[in-house]
Design a protein around this motif. Structure first.
Motif, PDB file in Angstrom:
ATOM      1  N   GLY A   8      -5.283   3.847  -7.807  1.00 39.14           N
ATOM      2  CA  GLY A   8      -3.807   3.716  -7.594  1.00 39.14           C
ATOM      3  C   GLY A   8      -2.922   3.371  -9.087  1.00 39.14           C
ATOM      4  O   GLY A   8      -3.701   3.894 -10.160  1.00 39.14           O
ATOM      5  N   PRO A   9      -1.411   2.689  -9.625  1.00 36.83           N
ATOM      6  CA  PRO A   9      -1.257   3.205 -10.843  1.00 36.83           C
ATOM      7  C   PRO A   9      -2.485   2.976 -12.134  1.00 36.83           C
ATOM      8  O   PRO A   9      -2.704   1.587 -11.644  1.00 36.83           O
ATOM      9  CB  PRO A   9       0.082   2.662 -10.267  1.00 36.83           C
ATOM     10  CG  PRO A   9       0.061   1.779  -9.136  1.00 36.83           C
ATOM     11  CD  PRO A   9      -0.876   2.278  -8.448  1.00 36.83           C
ATOM     12  N   ALA A  10      -1.583   3.058 -12.381  1.00 42.22           N
ATOM     13  CA  ALA A  10      -2.179   2.469 -14.086  1.00 42.22           C
ATOM     14  C   ALA A  10      -1.221   2.683 -15.468  1.00 42.22           C
ATOM     15  O   ALA A  10      -1.307   2.805 -16.272  1.00 42.22           O
ATOM     16  CB  ALA A  10      -3.671   3.343 -14.627  1.00 42.22           C
ATOM     17  N   ASP A  11      -0.101   2.350 -14.713  1.00 42.00           N
ATOM     18  CA  ASP A  11       1.426   2.524 -15.869  1.00 42.00           C
ATOM     19  C   ASP A  11       0.958   1.364 -16.717  1.00 42.00           C
ATOM     20  O   ASP A  11       1.103   1.072 -18.364  1.00 42.00           O
ATOM     21  CB  ASP A  11       2.085   2.598 -14.877  1.00 42.00           C
ATOM     22  CG  ASP A  11       2.573   3.376 -14.274  1.00 42.00           C
ATOM     23  OD1 ASP A  11       2.241   4.385 -14.780  1.00 42.00           O
ATOM     24  OD2 ASP A  11       3.713   3.465 -13.368  1.00 42.00           O
ATOM     25  N   LYS A  12       0.682  -0.082 -16.885  1.00 46.24           N
ATOM     26  CA  LYS A  12       0.759  -1.176 -17.287  1.00 46.24           C
ATOM     27  C   LYS A  12      -0.639  -1.952 -16.948  1.00 46.24           C
ATOM     28  O   LYS A  12      -1.314  -1.522 -15.579  1.00 46.24           O
ATOM     29  CB  LYS A  12       1.584  -1.827 -17.554  1.00 46.24           C
ATOM     30  CG  LYS A  12       2.053  -2.113 -16.040  1.00 46.24           C
ATOM     31  CD  LYS A  12       3.640  -2.461 -15.636  1.00 46.24           C
ATOM     32  CE  LYS A  12       4.002  -3.582 -15.063  1.00 46.24           C
ATOM     33  NZ  LYS A  12       3.425  -2.309 -13.715  1.00 46.24           N
ATOM     34  N   ARG A  70       2.646  11.106  -7.528  1.00 42.02           N
ATOM     35  CA  ARG A  70       3.569  11.451  -8.910  1.00 42.02           C
ATOM     36  C   ARG A  70       1.734  11.242  -9.480  1.00 42.02           C
ATOM     37  O   ARG A  70       0.555  10.919  -9.331  1.00 42.02           O
ATOM     38  CB  ARG A  70       3.749  10.351 -10.138  1.00 42.02           C
ATOM     39  CG  ARG A  70       5.217  10.973  -8.902  1.00 42.02           C
ATOM     40  CD  ARG A  70       6.835  10.583 -10.081  1.00 42.02           C
ATOM     41  NE  ARG A  70       7.141   8.903 -10.194  1.00 42.02           N
ATOM     42  CZ  ARG A  70       6.434   7.747 -10.363  1.00 42.02           C
ATOM     43  NH1 ARG A  70       5.756   8.255 -11.768  1.00 42.02           N
ATOM     44  NH2 ARG A  70       6.883   6.363  -9.999  1.00 42.02           N
ATOM     45  N   PRO A  71       1.591  12.388 -10.668  1.00 38.88           N
ATOM     46  CA  PRO A  71       0.054  12.073 -11.795  1.00 38.88           C
ATOM     47  C   PRO A  71       0.632  10.508 -12.695  1.00 38.88           C
ATOM     48  O   PRO A  71       1.056  10.214 -12.213  1.00 38.88           O
ATOM     49  CB  PRO A  71       0.692  13.520 -12.581  1.00 38.88           C
ATOM     50  CG  PRO A  71       1.777  13.972 -12.181  1.00 38.88           C
ATOM     51  CD  PRO A  71       2.654  13.104 -11.238  1.00 38.88           C
ATOM     52  N   GLY A  72      -0.891  10.400 -12.336  1.00 38.72           N
ATOM     53  CA  GLY A  72      -1.105   8.923 -13.238  1.00 38.72           C
ATOM     54  C   GLY A  72      -1.683   7.822 -12.525  1.00 38.72           C
ATOM     55  O   GLY A  72      -1.114   6.937 -13.302  1.00 38.72           O
ATOM     56  N   ALA A  87       1.144  -1.424   0.019  1.00 37.29           N
ATOM     57  CA  ALA A  87      -0.474  -0.101   0.073  1.00 37.29           C
ATOM     58  C   ALA A  87       1.078   1.402   0.050  1.00 37.29           C
ATOM     59  O   ALA A  87       0.167   2.407  -0.951  1.00 37.29           O
ATOM     60  CB  ALA A  87      -1.278   0.068   1.233  1.00 37.29           C
ATOM     61  N   LEU A  88       1.703   1.516   0.106  1.00 37.25           N
ATOM     62  CA  LEU A  88       3.285   2.381   0.497  1.00 37.25           C
ATOM     63  C   LEU A  88       2.832   2.831  -0.908  1.00 37.25           C
ATOM     64  O   LEU A  88       4.204   4.013  -1.060  1.00 37.25           O
ATOM     65  CB  LEU A  88       4.002   1.689   2.210  1.00 37.25           C
ATOM     66  CG  LEU A  88       4.633   3.401   1.670  1.00 37.25           C
ATOM     67  CD1 LEU A  88       4.214   4.132   2.512  1.00 37.25           C
ATOM     68  CD2 LEU A  88       6.217   2.778   2.946  1.00 37.25           C
ATOM     69  N   ALA A  89       3.771   1.940  -1.257  1.00 39.98           N
ATOM     70  CA  ALA A  89       4.611   1.410  -2.884  1.00 39.98           C
ATOM     71  C   ALA A  89       3.597   2.228  -3.764  1.00 39.98           C
ATOM     72  O   ALA A  89       3.322   3.476  -4.568  1.00 39.98           O
ATOM     73  CB  ALA A  89       4.861  -0.029  -3.402  1.00 39.98           C
TER      74      ALA A  89
END
Lengths: 271, 337
Positions: free
Chosen positions: B158-162, B146-148, B137-139
């Motif tokens: 949560g991240p949606a980089d991939k 950061r944005p995104g 969760a910390l990660a």
């Protein structure tokens, strides 16, 4: 196979169908296939086609595959074809579309995207499927994409909407399980060669036991928007008799995501 | 229906094995091989929560009046128009109109699906598992400074980089309604088909199919891991017992890891009731096992195809939006320079 003339292919076809037509006498069949208490064949088991129809329903030579970096692994496996009479009777406009599909096959085939394969393609994909023959429903569970069909052995009424795997209604014709499939959408292909259909597709499948471990599979296909006449494919299906035969989990979605969403990736902005 | 409801209420004083005795004229239907016939289309939709509201303490059962009151207050709450604007507007817009949780508490009148521990709540995670999940969760939190980042079906940012960053439900891979079979927002229908040596369950929610061998075969080797595990069945009298292992650890079972061992029991207890019981045993994730039960009701409807992945516009939009967000931030940063 590449150098075979059309005539040779046709001769081979006839030979193939002659062999397949050697059905044991009904008396012998009575004793060698397991049956339900009602006397119908019990088709429960793990089955698989053993041919290259998923590459191309029609006769085709071996060919370079889509990915040169994987070498022979991605090569097109040759095959004598499974279409009765050899050719799919496309209407002229549809033949042009098929040509286009063939040209784009390495990017346009819905299989690439892990979309449910539709009928009859689900049957001859290079993965096993399992028939679970219940009392009033025959479930056909496919390893690929977790696709599934619930074949009603009664009258469930009309399909509520078109779907990827269609609306399946079954009945017995002697020892043959006959499944009438309607209401498939127009998004699936028949093979990796771009053979296709419209939403008017009507498929009648026949599953006939030849012995305890072989089913003869036949699919009669009609689609007046795409074909000039009905046509047929047929092939044997083999039972997996190995002790640890089972369908494994093949939720292929995770292997399709690079293709589906890769162009939305962040590589170019991540710096 | 009224009569049956009354019978069930009376039965509350008895233990669950006595369930079927109210149906004097009913006997367990059987398949040709002599085992109970579990076939049919069953639903587990209910307003009864998985975990008991804390305020109810160790009160395991509703009285009929309490059940009525609980049902009404639940429906009142979920029926509200919950839109309040802002980024979470769409998520909140889902009210009872979109959900298919039914309008009834469980037939067993329990105040929670969980029956054990006695407080009806999932036991605490082990310190080790807590630490693992906190680290994860910390990660996510650090990344999302950061944005995104995106809010997905799970309601979490949560991240949606991939694609792999998004949860299994958003990706249409697995909805957590299969292991164990718990009700969700909708599509709470399951069809069981039985053949010799196999019981198959088709879950309407994203057509997840479990093919359960009852032929005594062993589990897959431990090196093989599957999202919904490897189920093996056997008959314990008239109960189908299903033992599942070989999980990935990513399955949405409330914090379970790859050591999850799920034991399920299916018993026909009446003409239109299939008692479903489960135990989640995962010593590295939970401080003790937990169990629950749902009397599933027979339903007349048919299962329809839920082609979730094939129509997954959401994935494209989520990733594209996160990317646009990132680009916009990069452009702003460049403008400032």
């Amino acid at each position: 196979m590449a150098n075979l003339s059309g005539r040779a292919v046709l001769v081979m076809f006839c030979a193939t169908f002659t062999v397949l037509a050697q059905v044991p006498s009904s008396q012998k069949l009575q004793t060698i296939i397991s049956r339900t208490p009602k006397g119908k064949p019990d088709l429960t088991g793990v089955w698989q086609a053993l041919n290259t129809a998923n590459w191309d329903l029609q006769a085709h030579a071996a060919e370079r595959g889509p990915d040169p970096w994987t070498g022979v692994i991605s090569a097109v496996a040759p095959g004598p074809g499974v279409v009765e009479g050899g050719e799919i009777p496309y209407l002229p406009a549809a033949a042009a579309q098929r040509k286009q599909n063939y040209k784009n096959r390495w990017t346009a085939d819905p299989e690439i995207r892990c979309y449910m394969p539709g009928v009859p393609r689900a049957t001859y994909m290079p993965y096993p499927f399992q028939i679970i023959q219940g009392s009033d429903t025959v479930m056909i569970s496919y390893e690929f994409a977790d696709a599934v069909r619930l074949v009603s052995m009664g009258n469930p009424g009309p399909a509520p909407a078109d779907s990827w795997m269609g609306w399946s209604i079954g009945h017995w014709d002697g020892d043959t399980l006959v499944v009438d499939v309607t209401s498939q959408n127009d998004q699936t292909w028949f093979d990796r060669a771009g053979d296709f259909h419209s939403d008017a597709l009507h498929v009648v499948e026949r599953y006939t036991p030849l012995d305890a471990n072989i089913l003869m599979y036949e699919a009669a296909i009609e689609d007046p928007k795409v074909f000039s006449r009905p046509w047929k494919i047929s092939m044997p299906l083999y039972r997996h008799i190995e002790k640890n035969a089972q369908l494994m989990e093949f939720k292929c979605i995770s292997f399709s995501e690079d293709v589906l969403y890769g162009d939305l990736g962040k590589q170019e902005v991540s710096k | 229906m009224t009569h049956r409801w009354f019978s069930f209420t009376l039965l509350l004083t008895a233990m669950t094995p006595a369930f079927g005795q109210s149906e004097t004229s009913w006997t367990v239907p059987r398949t040709p091989d002599g085992h109970p016939d579990l076939q049919g289309i069953w639903t587990n939709k209910t307003v009864t929560p998985l975990e008991r509201p804390v305020a109810l303490g160790n009160k395991a059962f509703f009285t009929p009046e309490e059940a009525k009151e609980f049902t009404q207050s639940t429906l009142d709450r979920t029926n509200k128009d919950r839109r309040g604007g802002g980024v979470r507007d769409v998520l909140n817009a889902y009210n009872a109109f979109w959900w298919d949780s039914g309008t009834k508490v469980l037939r067993n009148m329990r105040t929670s699906i969980i029956t054990d521990p006695p407080d009806g709540r999932i036991p605490p995670l082990t310190p080790q598992r807590q630490a693992e999940l906190q680290e994860r969760a910390l990660a996510v939190k650090v990344r999302c400074e950061r944005p995104g980042c995106a809010i997905t079906n799970g309601g979490q940012s949560g991240p949606a980089d991939k694609p792999e960053d998004l949860d299994l439900m958003t990706r249409c891979i697995s909805f957590g309604t299969v292991v164990p079979m718990l009700p969700s927002a909708y599509n709470n229908d399951y069809q069981i088909v039985q053949g010799p040596g196999v019981v198959a369950i088709d879950t309407e929610m994203v057509h997840e199919v479990r093919r359960i061998p009852t032929d005594g075969s062993a589990h897959l080797p431990p090196s093989v891991r599957e999202w919904i595990g490897d189920p093996r069945g056997h008959w314990d009298g008239d109960t189908l017992v299903v033992d599942s292992t070989n999980f990935t650890g990513e399955t949405r079972v409330r914090g379970a890891d790859e050591n999850l061992h799920l034991i399920e029991r299916f018993t026909r207890v009446g003409p239109d009731t299939l008692l479903y019981q489960f135990t989640v045993d995962d010593p590295t994730a939970f401080t003790k096992p937990w169990s629950g039960e749902i009397p599933m009701a027979k339903t007349d409807g048919l299962l329809y195809e839920y082609a979730c992945h094939e129509g997954n516009i959401g994935m494209k939009d989520i990733i594209a939006a996160a990317k646009a967000d990132e680009k916009k931030a990069a452009a702003q940063a460049a403008g400032k320079k």
